[in-house]
Design a protein around this motif. Sequence first.
Motif, PDB file in Angstrom:
ATOM      1  N   ALA A  65       0.803  -1.084   0.131  1.00 37.41           N
ATOM      2  CA  ALA A  65      -0.029  -0.009  -0.049  1.00 37.41           C
ATOM      3  C   ALA A  65       0.970   1.245  -0.104  1.00 37.41           C
ATOM      4  N   GLU A  66       1.889   1.019   0.717  1.00 35.94           N
ATOM      5  CA  GLU A  66       3.122   2.425   0.650  1.00 35.94           C
ATOM      6  C   GLU A  66       3.369   2.729  -0.693  1.00 35.94           C
ATOM      7  N   THR A  67       3.458   1.910  -1.484  1.00 38.00           N
ATOM      8  CA  THR A  67       4.140   2.207  -2.776  1.00 38.00           C
ATOM      9  C   THR A  67       3.168   2.669  -3.786  1.00 38.00           C
ATOM     10  N   TRP A  68       1.675   2.749  -3.422  1.00 37.95           N
ATOM     11  CA  TRP A  68       0.703   2.980  -4.507  1.00 37.95           C
ATOM     12  C   TRP A  68       1.119   4.601  -4.904  1.00 37.95           C
ATOM     13  N   ARG A  69       0.735   4.793  -6.031  1.00 38.34           N
ATOM     14  CA  ARG A  69       1.127   5.891  -6.732  1.00 38.34           C
ATOM     15  C   ARG A  69       0.498   7.196  -6.465  1.00 38.34           C
ATOM     16  N   TYR A  70      -0.638   7.194  -5.408  1.00 42.01           N
ATOM     17  CA  TYR A  70      -1.049   8.335  -4.955  1.00 42.01           C
ATOM     18  C   TYR A  70      -0.669   8.484  -3.399  1.00 42.01           C
ATOM     19  N   VAL A  71       0.055   7.691  -2.769  1.00 33.53           N
ATOM     20  CA  VAL A  71       0.490   7.752  -1.276  1.00 33.53           C
ATOM     21  C   VAL A  71       1.628   8.574  -1.032  1.00 33.53           C
ATOM     22  N   GLY A  72       1.387   9.648  -0.160  1.00 32.66           N
ATOM     23  CA  GLY A  72       2.399  10.531   0.269  1.00 32.66           C
ATOM     24  C   GLY A  72       2.502  11.803  -0.437  1.00 32.66           C
ATOM     25  N   LYS A  73       1.420  12.002  -1.276  1.00 32.75           N
ATOM     26  CA  LYS A  73       1.307  13.010  -2.129  1.00 32.75           C
ATOM     27  C   LYS A  73       0.134  13.918  -1.694  1.00 32.75           C
ATOM     28  N   GLU A  74       0.242  15.337  -1.986  1.00 32.19           N
ATOM     29  CA  GLU A  74      -0.769  16.176  -1.797  1.00 32.19           C
ATOM     30  C   GLU A  74      -1.342  16.725  -2.830  1.00 32.19           C
ATOM     31  N   TYR A  75      -2.710  16.835  -3.008  1.00 31.27           N
ATOM     32  CA  TYR A  75      -3.237  17.457  -4.481  1.00 31.27           C
ATOM     33  C   TYR A  75      -4.183  18.497  -3.934  1.00 31.27           C
ATOM     34  N   LYS A  76      -4.442  19.579  -5.078  1.00 35.10           N
ATOM     35  CA  LYS A  76      -4.989  20.752  -4.777  1.00 35.10           C
ATOM     36  C   LYS A  76      -6.271  20.812  -6.097  1.00 35.10           C
ATOM     37  N   ASP A  77      -7.495  20.764  -5.744  1.00 37.07           N
ATOM     38  CA  ASP A  77      -8.442  20.805  -6.608  1.00 37.07           C
ATOM     39  C   ASP A  77      -8.451  22.093  -7.202  1.00 37.07           C
ATOM     40  N   VAL A  78      -8.304  22.360  -8.495  1.00 32.38           N
ATOM     41  CA  VAL A  78      -8.173  23.585  -9.293  1.00 32.38           C
ATOM     42  C   VAL A  78      -9.403  24.236  -9.278  1.00 32.38           C
ATOM     43  N   ALA A  79     -10.338  23.554  -9.151  1.00 32.70           N
ATOM     44  CA  ALA A  79     -11.911  24.555  -9.140  1.00 32.70           C
ATOM     45  C   ALA A  79     -12.345  25.096  -7.953  1.00 32.70           C
ATOM     46  N   ASP A  80     -11.698  24.512  -6.756  1.00 37.63           N
ATOM     47  CA  ASP A  80     -12.236  25.334  -5.558  1.00 37.63           C
ATOM     48  C   ASP A  80     -10.901  25.337  -4.824  1.00 37.63           C
ATOM     49  N   GLY A  81      -9.853  24.905  -4.914  1.00 35.06           N
ATOM     50  CA  GLY A  81      -8.740  24.976  -3.884  1.00 35.06           C
ATOM     51  C   GLY A  81      -8.621  24.027  -2.964  1.00 35.06           C
ATOM     52  N   THR A  82      -9.580  23.203  -2.727  1.00 32.69           N
ATOM     53  CA  THR A  82      -9.669  21.936  -1.795  1.00 32.69           C
ATOM     54  C   THR A  82      -8.149  21.175  -1.984  1.00 32.69           C
ATOM     55  N   ARG A  83      -7.659  20.911  -0.692  1.00 32.29           N
ATOM     56  CA  ARG A  83      -6.597  20.138  -0.598  1.00 32.29           C
ATOM     57  C   ARG A  83      -6.891  18.567  -0.198  1.00 32.29           C
ATOM     58  N   TYR A  84      -6.356  17.637  -0.809  1.00 41.78           N
ATOM     59  CA  TYR A  84      -6.585  16.329  -0.439  1.00 41.78           C
ATOM     60  C   TYR A  84      -5.417  15.236  -0.785  1.00 41.78           C
ATOM     61  N   ASP A  85      -5.528  14.183  -0.077  1.00 43.93           N
ATOM     62  CA  ASP A  85      -4.490  13.331  -0.063  1.00 43.93           C
ATOM     63  C   ASP A  85      -5.135  11.787  -0.170  1.00 43.93           C
ATOM     64  N   TRP A  86      -4.226  10.886  -0.286  1.00 44.59           N
ATOM     65  CA  TRP A  86      -4.756   9.563  -0.295  1.00 44.59           C
ATOM     66  C   TRP A  86      -5.576   8.987   1.093  1.00 44.59           C
ATOM     67  N   GLY A  87      -5.080   9.660   1.980  1.00 43.64           N
ATOM     68  CA  GLY A  87      -5.854   9.359   3.193  1.00 43.64           C
ATOM     69  C   GLY A  87      -7.181   9.777   3.174  1.00 43.64           C
ATOM     70  N   ASP A  88      -7.359  11.107   2.597  1.00 48.00           N
ATOM     71  CA  ASP A  88      -8.694  11.540   2.435  1.00 48.00           C
ATOM     72  C   ASP A  88      -9.522  10.531   1.647  1.00 48.00           C
ATOM     73  N   TRP A  89      -8.915  10.252   0.457  1.00 50.04           N
ATOM     74  CA  TRP A  89      -9.861   9.192  -0.367  1.00 50.04           C
ATOM     75  C   TRP A  89     -10.052   7.794   0.492  1.00 50.04           C
ATOM     76  N   LEU A  90      -9.100   7.459   1.167  1.00 50.79           N
ATOM     77  CA  LEU A  90      -9.627   5.930   2.084  1.00 50.79           C
ATOM     78  C   LEU A  90     -10.710   6.298   2.804  1.00 50.79           C
ATOM     79  N   ASP A  91     -10.572   7.437   3.550  1.00 49.51           N
ATOM     80  CA  ASP A  91     -11.819   7.914   4.581  1.00 49.51           C
ATOM     81  C   ASP A  91     -12.850   7.868   3.808  1.00 49.51           C
ATOM     82  N   TRP A  92     -13.063   8.583   2.785  1.00 49.36           N
ATOM     83  CA  TRP A  92     -14.288   8.756   1.864  1.00 49.36           C
ATOM     84  C   TRP A  92     -14.751   7.213   1.471  1.00 49.36           C
ATOM     85  N   HIS A  93     -13.812   6.328   0.838  1.00 48.45           N
ATOM     86  CA  HIS A  93     -14.345   5.427   0.172  1.00 48.45           C
ATOM     87  C   HIS A  93     -14.667   4.329   1.503  1.00 48.45           C
ATOM     88  N   ALA A  94     -14.347   4.372   2.639  1.00 49.76           N
ATOM     89  CA  ALA A  94     -14.890   3.536   3.840  1.00 49.76           C
ATOM     90  C   ALA A  94     -16.263   4.183   3.915  1.00 49.76           C
TER      91      ALA A  94
END
Length: 143
Positions: A65-94
């Motif tokens: 899981a630690e080598t997954w391409r989205y792990v350890g990176k932070e992203y910013k939604d260009v539409a509204d400036g929201t920042r998110y990362d892999w942990g946010d996706w995991l929480d959302w998915h659950a």
Amino acid sequence: MATTSLVGRIATVMAAAAIATTSLVAAQDNVISSDTGGAMPPPRAWDCKRIFPEYEAWLDAGNTAETWRYVGKEYKDVADGTRYDWGDWLDWHARACPAAAPADAKLPGNAALIGGIVGALAITAIAAGGGGGGSSTGPDSPG
């Protein structure tokens, strides 16, 4: 002497400010825009079937899981400036995809439900077959 000391202090403060500014710029540079090729999609575009199958295949192939391409990176939604990362996706998915199993559990989506039913049936069978202990030839008696 006082002039040299003052100049030295100013130089130290200026150097510290330069380092702080450089660190801030570097931290901002590490944030990946959601419109960058290969970036994780922003939360507004998350879908239970979009990322999970690829992630599950990644783990099934023996990757961690630690080598997954989205792990350890932070992203910013260009539409509204929201920042998110892999942990946010995991929480959302659950929360959003309860029928899907966590990728690291390697269980079908309803395995926990099936396991609970089987466990309850086993406990019921044990309780019904126990008969209170002793032999089944008659009432228990001390002698």
